[in-house]
Design a protein around this motif. Structure first.
Motif, short mmCIF file in Angstrom:
data_model
loop_
_atom_site.label_atom_id
_atom_site.label_comp_id
_atom_site.label_asym_id
_atom_site.label_seq_id
_atom_site.Cartn_x
_atom_site.Cartn_y
_atom_site.Cartn_z
N VAL A 1 -31.39 -19.83 48.31
CA VAL A 1 -29.97 -19.48 48.17
C VAL A 1 -29.89 -18.48 47.03
CG1 VAL A 1 -27.64 -20.36 47.78
CG2 VAL A 1 -29.35 -21.82 48.91
N LEU A 2 -29.30 -17.31 47.32
CA LEU A 2 -29.23 -16.21 46.36
C LEU A 2 -27.77 -15.86 46.09
CD1 LEU A 2 -30.60 -13.83 44.78
CD2 LEU A 2 -30.44 -12.54 46.92
N TYR A 3 -27.44 -15.66 44.82
CA TYR A 3 -26.10 -15.26 44.40
C TYR A 3 -26.12 -13.85 43.85
CZ TYR A 3 -24.54 -20.02 45.00
OH TYR A 3 -24.22 -21.24 45.56
N ALA A 4 -25.01 -13.14 44.03
CA ALA A 4 -24.85 -11.80 43.50
C ALA A 4 -24.80 -11.86 41.98
CB ALA A 4 -23.58 -11.15 44.04
N GLN A 5 -25.23 -10.78 41.35
CA GLN A 5 -25.18 -10.67 39.90
C GLN A 5 -24.37 -9.44 39.53
OE1 GLN A 5 -26.38 -12.65 37.36
NE2 GLN A 5 -26.63 -14.10 39.02
N PRO A 6 -23.72 -9.44 38.39
CA PRO A 6 -23.71 -10.51 37.40
C PRO A 6 -22.79 -11.65 37.83
CG PRO A 6 -22.30 -8.74 36.66
CD PRO A 6 -22.94 -8.28 37.94
N GLU B 1 -19.51 -18.66 46.71
CA GLU B 1 -20.16 -18.26 47.96
C GLU B 1 -21.44 -17.49 47.66
OE1 GLU B 1 -19.06 -15.73 51.97
OE2 GLU B 1 -17.75 -15.64 50.23
N PRO B 2 -22.56 -17.90 48.24
CA PRO B 2 -23.81 -17.17 47.99
C PRO B 2 -23.83 -15.81 48.67
CG PRO B 2 -24.24 -19.22 49.20
CD PRO B 2 -22.77 -19.09 49.04
N LEU B 3 -24.63 -14.93 48.13
CA LEU B 3 -24.86 -13.63 48.73
C LEU B 3 -25.65 -13.81 50.03
CD1 LEU B 3 -24.65 -10.54 48.35
CD2 LEU B 3 -26.80 -10.66 47.10
N SER B 4 -26.63 -14.73 49.99
CA SER B 4 -27.42 -15.03 51.18
C SER B 4 -28.07 -16.40 51.05
CB SER B 4 -28.51 -13.97 51.39
OG SER B 4 -29.48 -14.04 50.37
N ALA C 1 -25.08 -26.31 56.12
CA ALA C 1 -23.65 -26.14 56.46
C ALA C 1 -22.79 -26.14 55.20
CB ALA C 1 -23.21 -27.25 57.42
N VAL C 2 -23.11 -27.01 54.25
CA VAL C 2 -22.36 -27.05 52.99
C VAL C 2 -22.54 -25.72 52.25
CG1 VAL C 2 -22.21 -28.14 50.70
CG2 VAL C 2 -22.41 -29.56 52.76
N ILE C 3 -23.74 -25.19 52.24
CA ILE C 3 -24.00 -23.92 51.57
C ILE C 3 -23.18 -22.81 52.23
CG2 ILE C 3 -25.76 -22.15 51.14
CD1 ILE C 3 -27.76 -24.55 50.83
N ARG C 4 -23.17 -22.76 53.55
CA ARG C 4 -22.41 -21.72 54.27
C ARG C 4 -20.91 -21.87 54.05
NH1 ARG C 4 -26.14 -23.00 58.27
NH2 ARG C 4 -24.57 -24.26 59.35
N ALA C 5 -20.43 -23.07 53.77
CA ALA C 5 -18.99 -23.33 53.61
C ALA C 5 -18.46 -22.96 52.22
CB ALA C 5 -18.70 -24.80 53.90
N GLN C 6 -19.32 -22.59 51.29
CA GLN C 6 -18.87 -22.27 49.94
C GLN C 6 -17.94 -21.06 49.96
OE1 GLN C 6 -19.76 -24.38 47.18
NE2 GLN C 6 -20.23 -25.46 49.08
N GLY D 1 -32.73 -11.70 28.38
CA GLY D 1 -32.57 -13.14 28.28
C GLY D 1 -31.16 -13.63 28.57
N ALA D 2 -30.18 -12.70 28.60
CA ALA D 2 -28.80 -13.09 28.86
C ALA D 2 -28.53 -13.31 30.34
CB ALA D 2 -27.85 -12.02 28.32
N ALA D 3 -29.38 -12.79 31.19
CA ALA D 3 -29.15 -12.89 32.63
C ALA D 3 -29.53 -14.27 33.14
CB ALA D 3 -29.94 -11.82 33.37
N ALA D 4 -28.58 -14.94 33.79
CA ALA D 4 -28.87 -16.25 34.39
C ALA D 4 -29.62 -16.03 35.70
CB ALA D 4 -27.58 -17.00 34.63
N LEU D 5 -30.54 -16.92 36.00
CA LEU D 5 -31.31 -16.81 37.24
C LEU D 5 -30.41 -17.08 38.43
CD1 LEU D 5 -34.53 -18.57 35.99
CD2 LEU D 5 -34.02 -16.13 36.08
N SER D 6 -30.52 -16.23 39.43
CA SER D 6 -29.50 -16.19 40.48
C SER D 6 -29.95 -16.74 41.83
CB SER D 6 -29.04 -14.74 40.67
OG SER D 6 -30.13 -13.93 41.05
N SER D 7 -31.10 -17.39 41.91
CA SER D 7 -31.49 -17.99 43.19
C SER D 7 -32.17 -19.33 42.95
CB SER D 7 -32.40 -17.06 43.99
OG SER D 7 -33.70 -17.06 43.48
#
Length: 192
Positions: free
Chosen positions: A176-181, A157-160, A147-152, A118-124
């Motif tokens: 949009v997916l972010y690396a964890q943790p 910055e997202p993983l993908s 373009a805004v997403i790619r510019a982060q 439950g501690a893990a935040a959802l990453s996408s």
């Protein structure tokens, strides 16, 4: 991160609990054969738990703010996850940034993987529309959102990011997916 196996539990004994987060990010199996993945608590579990509690409070505040944003539409399940603070702060920041200029429909957050603590935040996040048109389409709004997403920049910055189809295999969604943790302290105004 540390992978906690039966062997590690035997070798470190009770001292292991002071070196790791109280809640594993993910666990598999049960009993003496259980394997878990936990964050290393470099300053001790108490300090780690205080930081994790602050991060949860910040994610709840950000989620509640996003729910009040008239440029964002969420289905009930996504609304519940935002209100509970289960959405990664980087996603909350991205949605706040995008909604300043575009009306978005968010279909879902995830992934919720089996064994995830439950501690893990959802990453996408899955976004279906930008200004009423498909977010994966070729409209000016959809192209600008991507373009805004790619510019982060790091740490936002997202993983993908790319096209994903909904659970039925039909509608194309912008995923949009972010690396964890996730890094801690992103909701703090004094974050470097």
């Amino acid at each position: 991160m540390v992978v906690i196996t039966a062997t590690l539990r035997t070798r470190l004994g009770a001292g292991l609990s002071e070196l790791t987060a109280g809640q594993p990010l993910v666990s598999f199996g049960d009993g003496s054969h259980a394997v878990g993945v936990s964050a290393v608590a470099h300053s001790g579990r108490d300090a780690y738990d205080r930081i994790a509690a602050t991060d949860l409070t910040d994610r709840r505040f950000a989620g509640t703010s996003l729910l009040a944003n008239k440029n964002l539409t969420f289905p009930p399940a996504a609304r519940d996850l935002l209100a509970a603070g289960r959405v990664d702060m980087r996603i909350c920041a991205l949605l706040a940034t995008l909604s300043a200029d575009y009306a978005l429909t968010v279909e879902s957050f995830g992934p919720v993987m089996p064994g995830t603590g439950g501690a893990a935040a959802l990453s996408s996040v899955n976004i279906s529309t930008a200004d009423g048109e498909p977010a994966t389409g070729d409209t000016a709004s959809a192209r600008a959102v991507r373009a805004v997403i790619r510019a982060q920049q790091a740490p936002f910055e997202p993983l993908s990011s790319g096209t994903q189809h909904d659970a039925t295999g039909g509608e194309a969604l912008l995923n949009v997916l972010y690396a964890q943790p996730a890094p801690s302290g992103l909701g703090q105004t004094n974050t470097p």
